[in-house]
Design an enzyme around this catalytic site. Structure first.
Site, short mmCIF file in Angstrom:
data_model
loop_
_atom_site.label_atom_id
_atom_site.label_comp_id
_atom_site.label_asym_id
_atom_site.label_seq_id
_atom_site.Cartn_x
_atom_site.Cartn_y
_atom_site.Cartn_z
N THR A 90 26.69 97.84 43.40
CA THR A 90 25.83 97.31 44.47
C THR A 90 25.69 98.35 45.57
OG1 THR A 90 26.42 95.02 43.99
CG2 THR A 90 25.65 95.49 46.23
N ASN A 97 18.32 101.99 44.78
CA ASN A 97 17.07 101.24 44.50
C ASN A 97 16.33 100.91 45.79
OD1 ASN A 97 17.19 101.20 41.70
ND2 ASN A 97 18.57 99.44 41.67
N TYR A 143 34.91 99.04 47.42
CA TYR A 143 34.10 98.75 48.62
C TYR A 143 34.06 99.98 49.53
CZ TYR A 143 32.63 96.15 52.84
OH TYR A 143 31.98 95.70 53.98
P1 NAD Z 1 28.34 88.21 52.84
O1 NAD Z 1 29.17 88.32 51.61
O2 NAD Z 1 28.35 86.91 53.57
O3 NAD Z 1 26.82 88.58 52.54
C1 NAD Z 1 26.44 89.51 51.57
C2 NAD Z 1 25.14 89.02 50.94
O4 NAD Z 1 24.71 89.99 49.96
C3 NAD Z 1 25.33 87.70 50.17
O5 NAD Z 1 24.27 86.83 50.43
C4 NAD Z 1 25.35 88.13 48.70
O6 NAD Z 1 24.93 87.11 47.85
C5 NAD Z 1 24.40 89.33 48.73
N1 NAD Z 1 24.63 90.30 47.66
C6 NAD Z 1 25.81 90.86 47.29
N2 NAD Z 1 25.62 91.71 46.26
C7 NAD Z 1 24.27 91.68 45.99
C8 NAD Z 1 23.47 92.34 45.01
N3 NAD Z 1 23.99 93.18 44.12
N4 NAD Z 1 22.14 92.07 45.01
C9 NAD Z 1 21.60 91.20 45.91
N5 NAD Z 1 22.32 90.55 46.84
C10 NAD Z 1 23.65 90.79 46.88
O7 NAD Z 1 28.81 89.40 53.79
P2 NAD Z 1 28.40 89.71 55.31
O8 NAD Z 1 29.59 89.58 56.15
O9 NAD Z 1 27.17 88.98 55.65
O10 NAD Z 1 28.09 91.27 55.20
C11 NAD Z 1 26.76 91.75 55.15
C12 NAD Z 1 26.79 93.27 55.07
O11 NAD Z 1 27.42 93.80 56.24
C13 NAD Z 1 27.55 93.80 53.87
O12 NAD Z 1 26.87 94.92 53.33
C14 NAD Z 1 28.87 94.24 54.44
O13 NAD Z 1 29.44 95.31 53.73
C15 NAD Z 1 28.48 94.66 55.85
N6 NAD Z 1 29.62 94.52 56.77
C16 NAD Z 1 29.98 93.29 57.22
C17 NAD Z 1 31.08 93.18 58.04
C18 NAD Z 1 31.53 91.84 58.58
O14 NAD Z 1 32.57 91.78 59.22
N7 NAD Z 1 30.79 90.77 58.40
C19 NAD Z 1 31.81 94.31 58.41
C20 NAD Z 1 31.40 95.55 57.91
C21 NAD Z 1 30.30 95.64 57.09
#
Ligand code: NAD
Ligand code: UDP
Length: 318
Positions: A90, A97, A143
């Site tokens: 991913t 992509n 990750y």
């Molecule tokens: P989350 O898991 O709630 O949301 C991720 C979303 O991406 C989900 O809806 C999931 O279904 C979708 N997803 C995952 N793999 C996918 C794929 N291959 N194709 C299509 N959809 C896919 O996580 P979040 O907390 O909302 O995080 C969102 C982004 O922010 C992530 O990329 C994460 O790495 C980044 N991030 C978040 C935090 C945090 O504390 N929330 C911290 C650092 C980075």
């Protein structure tokens, strides 16, 4: 405007903000950790469309796209470790992509990178120039290394292929629309306390994190997208707390005397996290406005409502 991962925690809050500001949003998500419930109230709103799609497969979209936010990736350690190869793909294939789509459409693209690129940091107050301390062969590597590779792809497309790229290094963020069983610390503690279960502190609970409320993060992401920042920008709240302090805060707010259970510390769990946000202040005129106490109050109120509605749905089914 395309939001990949738009049915997840951060993504659904971002989609709502973008729609409220009059933007049309195509939300792309494979629902691996996201939920339709997060976007239920957006479906039917003018300008909102949902496409179920896994970004590790190429994505074809008709019509113009001006901006792409890539938030697609599970962010909770137990969730991203469930299928580590898919998580890594991913971050790499999925990001490629979306970069290809941005190049084809002439769209600006923002990557949700992470403080995990700093690994277990050797310096307190992590600034963007710090190159990190990541274990490439461990449970968090799918990750951490995936996100590092994603930054490299962004840098290449920005430097050599003329794509307008933005990189947000997001520190721990919490708030409404986290999944109750997500597994991250804020949702775990709040949900455990609301369910009357002991709070699970890993290790001695002396490791620290800096917690940013989701509305502040969304504001930062939108400012970064609109900015001319070419280099990665930290987005987070510099207030730093131990996990034991966080557990006690949650119990205090709920007036609860539930016990704390100490569990084994997961391998490679970073000991410390605190963002230097001077670059965001300078380039985006951004800083968080909601402190942990205010943010926890809002988050607890949201989870109380969510658990109540889950119970009502459960009793209607049984
Ligand atoms: P989350 O898991 O709630 O949301 C991720 C979303 O991406 C989900 O809806 C999931 O279904 C979708 N997803 C995952 N793999 C996918 C794929 N291959 N194709 C299509 N959809 C896919 O996580 P979040 O907390 O909302 O995080 C969102 C982004 O922010 C992530 O990329 C994460 O790495 C980044 N991030 C978040 C935090 C945090 O504390 N929330 C911290 C650092 C980075
Ligand atoms: N943690 C904890 N109890 C839990 C969940 C997590 O003590 O029920 C700890 C975890 O070991 C880590 C911190 O809280 O030190 C933050 O964990 P989270 O999974 O939220 O994010 P990350 O480790 O990716 O920063």
């Amino acid at each position: 405007m395309l939001v990949a991962g738009g049915a997840g925690f951060v993504g659904s809050n971002l989609c709502r903000r973008l729609l409220d500001s009059g933007r049309a949003v195509l939300c792309v998500d494979n629902l691996v950790t996201g939920e339709m419930e997060n976007i239920a109230e957006l479906i039917g709103r003018p300008g909102f469309r949902f496409l179920r799609h896994d970004i590790i497969k190429p994505l074809r979209v008709d019509g113009p796209i001006d901006e792409i936010y890539n938030l697609a990736c599970p962010a909770s350690p137990p969730r991203y470790q469930k299928d580590p190869i898919h998580t890594f793909r991913t971050c790499v294939d999925g990001t490629l992509n979306l970069l290809a789509l941005a190049e084809a459409k002439g769209a600006r693209i923002l990557q949700s990178s992470t403080s995990e690129v700093y690994g277990d940091p050797e310096i307190n107050l992590q600034h963007e120039g710090y190159r990190g301390n990541v274990n490439t062969c461990g449970p968090r590597a799918c990750y951490d290394e995936g996100k590092r590779a994603g930054e490299t792809l962004f840098w290449e497309y920005g430097a050599h292929r003329g794509v307008e790229t933005r990189i947000a290094r997001i520190f721990n963020t919490y708030g409404p629309r986290m999944h109750p069983d997500d597994g991250r610390v804020v949702s775990n503690f709040v949900v455990q306390a609301l369910r009357g279960q002991p709070l699970t502190v890993y290790g001695a609970g002396l490791q620290t994190r800096s917690f940013c409320y989701v509305d502040d993060l969304v504001e930062g992401l939108m400012r970064l997208m609109a900015s001319s920042a070419k280099m990665p920008v930290n987005l987070g709240n510099p207030g730093e707390f131990t996990m034991l302090e966080l557990a006690k805060k949650v119990l205090f707010k709920l007036g609860s005397d539930l016990p704390i259970t100490f569990m084994p510390l997961p391998q490679d769990d970073p000991r410390q996290r605190r963002p230097d946000i001077s670059r965001a202040a300078e380039l985006l005129a951004w800083k968080p406005t909601i402190d942990l106490d205010q943010g926890l109050d809002k988050t607890i109120a949201w989870f109380a409502q969510r658990l109540k509605s889950d119970r009502m749905k459960g009793s209607m089914v049984s």
